[in-house]
Structures are given as C-alpha cells and as structure tokens.
Design an enzyme around this catalytic site. Structure first.
Site, mmCIF file in Angstrom:
data_model
loop_
_atom_site.group_PDB
_atom_site.id
_atom_site.type_symbol
_atom_site.label_atom_id
_atom_site.label_comp_id
_atom_site.label_asym_id
_atom_site.label_seq_id
_atom_site.Cartn_x
_atom_site.Cartn_y
_atom_site.Cartn_z
ATOM 1 N N HIS A 1 0.834 -1.202 0.000
ATOM 2 C CA HIS A 1 0.000 0.000 0.000
ATOM 3 C C HIS A 1 0.872 1.257 0.000
ATOM 4 O O HIS A 1 0.596 2.206 -0.724
ATOM 5 C CB HIS A 1 -0.916 0.014 1.231
ATOM 6 C CG HIS A 1 -1.999 -1.008 1.183
ATOM 7 N ND1 HIS A 1 -3.329 -0.692 1.325
ATOM 8 C CD2 HIS A 1 -1.962 -2.358 0.990
ATOM 9 C CE1 HIS A 1 -4.060 -1.792 1.227
ATOM 10 N NE2 HIS A 1 -3.253 -2.812 1.039
ATOM 11 N N ASP B 1 -6.923 5.030 3.162
ATOM 12 C CA ASP B 1 -6.711 3.674 2.674
ATOM 13 C C ASP B 1 -7.679 2.715 3.366
ATOM 14 O O ASP B 1 -8.495 3.115 4.193
ATOM 15 C CB ASP B 1 -5.251 3.279 2.962
ATOM 16 C CG ASP B 1 -4.763 2.116 2.115
ATOM 17 O OD1 ASP B 1 -5.565 1.514 1.379
ATOM 18 O OD2 ASP B 1 -3.558 1.806 2.205
ATOM 19 N N SER C 1 6.382 -9.674 -1.508
ATOM 20 C CA SER C 1 7.197 -9.391 -0.316
ATOM 21 C C SER C 1 6.585 -9.927 0.967
ATOM 22 O O SER C 1 7.239 -9.938 2.001
ATOM 23 C CB SER C 1 7.391 -7.873 -0.181
ATOM 24 O OG SER C 1 6.130 -7.218 -0.062
ATOM 25 N N GLN D 1 13.231 -6.322 -8.718
ATOM 26 C CA GLN D 1 12.150 -6.822 -9.566
ATOM 27 C C GLN D 1 11.892 -5.956 -10.792
ATOM 28 O O GLN D 1 11.800 -6.467 -11.907
ATOM 29 C CB GLN D 1 10.864 -6.961 -8.745
ATOM 30 C CG GLN D 1 9.673 -7.444 -9.563
ATOM 31 C CD GLN D 1 8.534 -7.930 -8.695
ATOM 32 O OE1 GLN D 1 8.708 -8.837 -7.891
ATOM 33 N NE2 GLN D 1 7.351 -7.355 -8.865
ATOM 34 N N TRP E 1 -1.711 -7.516 -6.986
ATOM 35 C CA TRP E 1 -2.012 -6.477 -7.968
ATOM 36 C C TRP E 1 -0.771 -5.678 -8.367
ATOM 37 O O TRP E 1 -0.607 -5.320 -9.536
ATOM 38 C CB TRP E 1 -3.101 -5.564 -7.429
ATOM 39 C CG TRP E 1 -3.660 -4.600 -8.435
ATOM 40 C CD1 TRP E 1 -3.746 -3.246 -8.310
ATOM 41 C CD2 TRP E 1 -4.226 -4.907 -9.722
ATOM 42 N NE1 TRP E 1 -4.330 -2.690 -9.420
ATOM 43 C CE2 TRP E 1 -4.630 -3.687 -10.311
ATOM 44 C CE3 TRP E 1 -4.420 -6.101 -10.423
ATOM 45 C CZ2 TRP E 1 -5.221 -3.623 -11.566
ATOM 46 C CZ3 TRP E 1 -5.007 -6.030 -11.686
ATOM 47 C CH2 TRP E 1 -5.401 -4.814 -12.243
ATOM 48 N N SER F 1 2.337 -6.745 -8.527
ATOM 49 C CA SER F 1 3.140 -7.564 -9.436
ATOM 50 C C SER F 1 2.508 -7.639 -10.820
ATOM 51 O O SER F 1 3.198 -7.565 -11.840
ATOM 52 C CB SER F 1 3.315 -8.970 -8.856
ATOM 53 O OG SER F 1 4.138 -8.942 -7.714
ATOM 54 N N GLU G 1 2.988 -4.249 -12.631
ATOM 55 C CA GLU G 1 4.388 -4.043 -13.024
ATOM 56 C C GLU G 1 4.738 -4.886 -14.235
ATOM 57 O O GLU G 1 5.415 -4.427 -15.162
ATOM 58 C CB GLU G 1 5.307 -4.370 -11.845
ATOM 59 C CG GLU G 1 6.704 -3.799 -11.988
ATOM 60 C CD GLU G 1 7.479 -3.813 -10.687
ATOM 61 O OE1 GLU G 1 8.518 -3.124 -10.632
ATOM 62 O OE2 GLU G 1 7.076 -4.500 -9.730
ATOM 63 N N ASP H 1 -7.186 -11.422 -3.481
ATOM 64 C CA ASP H 1 -7.635 -11.019 -4.813
ATOM 65 C C ASP H 1 -6.873 -11.708 -5.940
ATOM 66 O O ASP H 1 -7.189 -11.514 -7.111
ATOM 67 C CB ASP H 1 -7.479 -9.501 -4.970
ATOM 68 C CG ASP H 1 -6.027 -9.047 -4.802
ATOM 69 O OD1 ASP H 1 -5.290 -9.691 -4.023
ATOM 70 O OD2 ASP H 1 -5.639 -8.042 -5.423
ATOM 71 N N GLN H 2 -5.887 -12.513 -5.598
ATOM 72 C CA GLN H 2 -4.987 -13.066 -6.619
ATOM 73 C C GLN H 2 -5.679 -13.945 -7.660
ATOM 74 O O GLN H 2 -5.359 -13.832 -8.859
ATOM 75 C CB GLN H 2 -3.841 -13.818 -5.920
ATOM 76 C CG GLN H 2 -2.973 -12.911 -5.059
ATOM 77 C CD GLN H 2 -2.185 -13.653 -3.998
ATOM 78 O OE1 GLN H 2 -2.031 -14.879 -4.060
ATOM 79 N NE2 GLN H 2 -1.683 -12.924 -3.004
#
Length: 473
Positions: free
Chosen positions: A46, A144, A291, A354, A372, A374, A377, A393-394
């Site tokens: 975040h 947030d 991470s 990364q 999200w 990853s 990116e 959410d993956q």
C-alpha cells in the site's frame, strides 16, 4: 474479517473543468497550491503505490504530506531520496506493544502471528493522526483500507476525504456485485470467478477487529469517500470493471494509472542483472511471490520439479518467514537441485531488483502469485504472466490476465495445490509453443496502450482533487 468479504454502497458527478496538468494551467498561474495529506495502511504493497502517486501529484501543483510509521518512512528515505524535495514526510506515532516494537510497525517485517497486533496498534493511532490533521490543516485527505474512521474524523472540519484503492477494479466490482445482489450469477463478466477452494482464501487468516466501521461494502471505504474514488488501474486495461464499479457504488471511479516506477538507470548493476544480460532475448523466467508471502516447503519442491521438467533459464526469489529463518536454501530445495540447475538458473534468498529484472529484454515471463502490484508491473513492462494465485484477490487478478490474453494460469487440483507437471506445461506454453508469441505480442500492445494514457489519467486525478478542494473552500 478481510476486505474482500466485507462489502458496502453511493453519486456519479461529472463537472467539466479546464485540464490541470503538469505542463501549466491557468490555475497554476494563480499559484494555487492545495495541501494533500496521504495516509496509506502500513503494508508495503500500500505504501509503495501511495508514494508513487504522491510523486506524480506533487508535479501537478499539489503539495503532498505523506504520513506513515517511522520504519516505513525510513525505507522511503533510503530508496526515494531524490523525490523528497516536493513531498513532506509526516511520522505517525504508533504505540509500542511489548511484542510489537517500532521496527515491526510495517507488514513487510511483521511475522504472520502478529498481523492482528499490528492492526490493533494502527487503530490506536487515531489521536496521533487527529493531531496531525489539526496541525497541518490539509485541503484534502487521501485514506486507505482499514481507515473508515478517517473520513468521519475530518468531515466535521469541512475537509474532503478520498479513498484510494490499491486493489484492482475487477476485484472490487466482483465482490461489490455479490454484496449488492446477494450472488455472483448476475455478474456480467463470466471470465472472472472463484473456485470452491479459493472462496476461503479471500478471508484473512486471523480475525481483525476494527472499530467504528460502517455496515456497508468494504466497511464503508467507498461510500464515505467524497464524490469520487481513486483506484490503481488504467482505462487501457480494466475500463469495463472500473465502469461497473462506478455503477455499483454510484460514484465516479477515477483510475490513477499503474504507478510503476520507471527503473531505467535507477538501480546499480548487480550480479543478478549481469547474469541476466548474458542470456538470450525473452529466454528467462522470473519467479517471485511478493514481499509478504512465504512458500511452503511442498510448494518449493513442486516449483523445483516444474523447472527441472523444462529447459528454461530462470531467476527465482525465495523468501522465508521469521519463523523459518533457520532454514537454508539447500534444506528447502530437493537434494541436488541447486547443483543440477547451475548455469541456467539462479536462486535468490530474500530480495531482487524486480522492476529492473522485468524491464530487461531477456526476461520472457513472470511466474507470479498475481498480487495487484506484481500484475501491474509485469503489464507495464510487457512481460507475459504465468499465474500461480494463492489467496485474497490473486485468483481474480489471474483470470483478468488470462482474459486479456497476456498470460496463462497454472492448473491446480481440486484441493488448490499446483504440481510441477502443470507448472512445466504453462512454462512451455509461453516459452516453447506458438501460443507464446501471441501472448508476447498482446502484452507489448497492452503495455503501449497503458503508457499512452498514463499522463492523461494523472491529469484527470489532479483535476478531480483540485475540484474537491475548491468546492470546500
């Protein structure tokens, strides 16, 4: 409790204004500079996008205050020193529990068994944040998840507050639809779904007690937001999900772009990058599960098996939790694996650059848990994704990638466990079979589209924020 299972409701306002961009406007000529207080949750996933957005908004005639724990701010100072001239860091005073000293005031460091304690400490910081608001008197607060108390705190002072979601619009629209209509059967995008074993995975492994939440979707995060909701995404990629979320929450959902930090020339060369530079174009698989997720020994064994079943170069980042810090790489992998793959593969313990790896032309795919950050990116750098979703959410993000034609998902058994054999099949689809070039071509085109819209989307964000600030003057 977890965000994806707590869900809530909301006005679609469209007011034409002059564009307020980075290149100068009538408003800039008047030297109007609004003060924005940004307040992300303590998670690195975040803090990073919030700070990326802070950098870009600070170039659009907005003065940014960035509030977080001391340990998170220290990390920002080390990695983002050049950007701090236009952003003021504000320390949030968090109480120290005996089991949670200041160096654990971030999800990047905290062991899983202390997640609940970290959230408890964060909730106890309200008085500190209230004092910060009273001292700074910002024109707008950006909040947030886990912070439904923030808009309630600042609203009586006439300060607008806007929710910035670091999760994708597809995930939010999926769960908001279930909340609104009671089931998923009428959800208009059938390519997004959860398998039975994945439905439990959207819940947090610990019960997180949050005070003063609204009985509404996502604890009121969207419904409490002032007229608009900001979301990490791009019309070039997830426009239909952004539109559906706008319909569901009855607010204008404004994408901020993918917020990927351009890695060109910003990282020193390393042994990993030197090794990668000697490989052929699009020949190397990058493997990383974020991470804050730690693979089990069984998962490590299966991924190892998959890599041995196909002759592809790879860079694999493996992280161990605090509880497993006594485990060595040799102990975690099958006997002799590291020796057998020497030359075509390297295993990194803990961390690797990364963005630098993904932006390298020799990287051909990203085997990812599909968090999200990853996903975005990888899309930004046009790298195909081999999706291996685990939780939260993956799975939705993985299906989004497949639907866009920019990746493949590793097939798992009914128990949700992936095997080395299925991983090797997915790797071959991207690196060996003819489907791989089609995936790569779609990834390139999507990346170009996202980058073309980036500045325009940020201009729109700045415009909407300034509109809210002016409205409350």
């Amino acid at each position: 409790m977890h965000m994806y299972m707590h869900t809530h409701t909301h006005i679609y306002i469209c007011i034409p204004l002059k564009k307020i961009g980075a290149r100068g406007t009538s408003m800039e000529k008047e030297q109007v500079k609004f003060r924005i207080l940004m307040f992300p949750y303590l998670s690195y996933s975040h803090v990073y996008p919030y700070f990326e957005l802070a950098k870009r908004l600070s170039n659009r005639n907005l003065h940014i205050y960035f509030c977080s724990s001391a340990i998170n701010l220290e990390s920002i100072k080390k990695t983002m020193q050049k950007q701090l001239s236009s952003i003021e860091l504000v320390e949030l005073n968090l109480p120290s529990l005996p089991e949670l000293p200041p160096d654990l005031h971030t999800t990047k460091n905290v062991p899983p068994n202390l997640t609940s304690a970290l959230l408890q400490v964060f909730q106890m910081s309200r008085s500190s944040f209230s004092e910060i608001v009273n001292n700074l008197k910002p024109d707008l607060v950006m909040y947030d998840y886990f912070e439904s108390w923030v808009p309630k705190l600042v609203s009586p002072q006439g300060i607008p507050s806007v929710y910035f979601a670091t999760v994708g619009a597809a995930t939010f629209s999926y769960f908001h639809h279930i909340y609104t209509y009671g089931n998923v059967s009428t959800f208009p995008f059938k390519e997004l779904y959860l398998l039975e074993h994945e439905k439990e995975g959207v819940k947090s492994p610990v019960e997180l007690e949050i005070e003063d939440v609204d009985q509404d979707f996502a604890d009121g995060m969207l419904s409490l937001s002032s007229e608009i909701v900001l979301i990490k995404g791009s019309k070039g990629f997830d426009a239909k999900y952004i539109d559906h979320l706008s319909f569901l929450c009855q607010k204008r959902v404004v994408p901020v772009g993918l917020l990927v930090h351009d890695s060109k020339g910003n990282e020193k060369n390393s042994d990993i990058l030197q090794w990668l530079s000697k490989k052929e174009r699009s020949s190397t698989l990058f493997i990383c599960f974020g991470s804050e997720y730690f693979l089990s020994k069984d998962q490590i064994q299966e991924i190892s098996k998959g890599l041995e079943l196909c002759d592809v170069n790879f860079i694999w980042v493996v992280k161990f939790s605090v509880q497993d810090d006594c485990i060595t790489l040799e102990e975690a992998f099958p006997r002799g694996f590291l020796e057998r793959v020497k030359g075509r593969g390297i295993v990194v313990d803990g961390w690797a650059p990364q963005s630098k790896i993904l932006s390298n032309p020799n990287t051909g795919a990203f085997a990812s848990h599909c968090g999200w950050s990853s996903v975005t990116e990888s899309l930004y750098y046009s790298v195909p994704i081999i999706a291996m979703p685990i939780r939260y959410d993956q799975p939705i993000n993985a299906r989004l990638v497949v639907e866009a034609g920019v990746g493949v998902e590793v097939v798992k058994g009914q128990d949700g466990v992936f095997t080395g054999e299925e991983l090797s099949k997915s790797i071959r689809k991207v690196f060996v079979e003819r489907t791989g070039e089609d995936i790569r071509s779609k990834a390139r085109k999507l990346s170009e589209k996202i980058k073309e819209e980036e500045e325009q989307e940020l201009d729109e964000v700045a415009e909407q924020i300034m509109r809210l600030c002016l409205k409350n003057k």
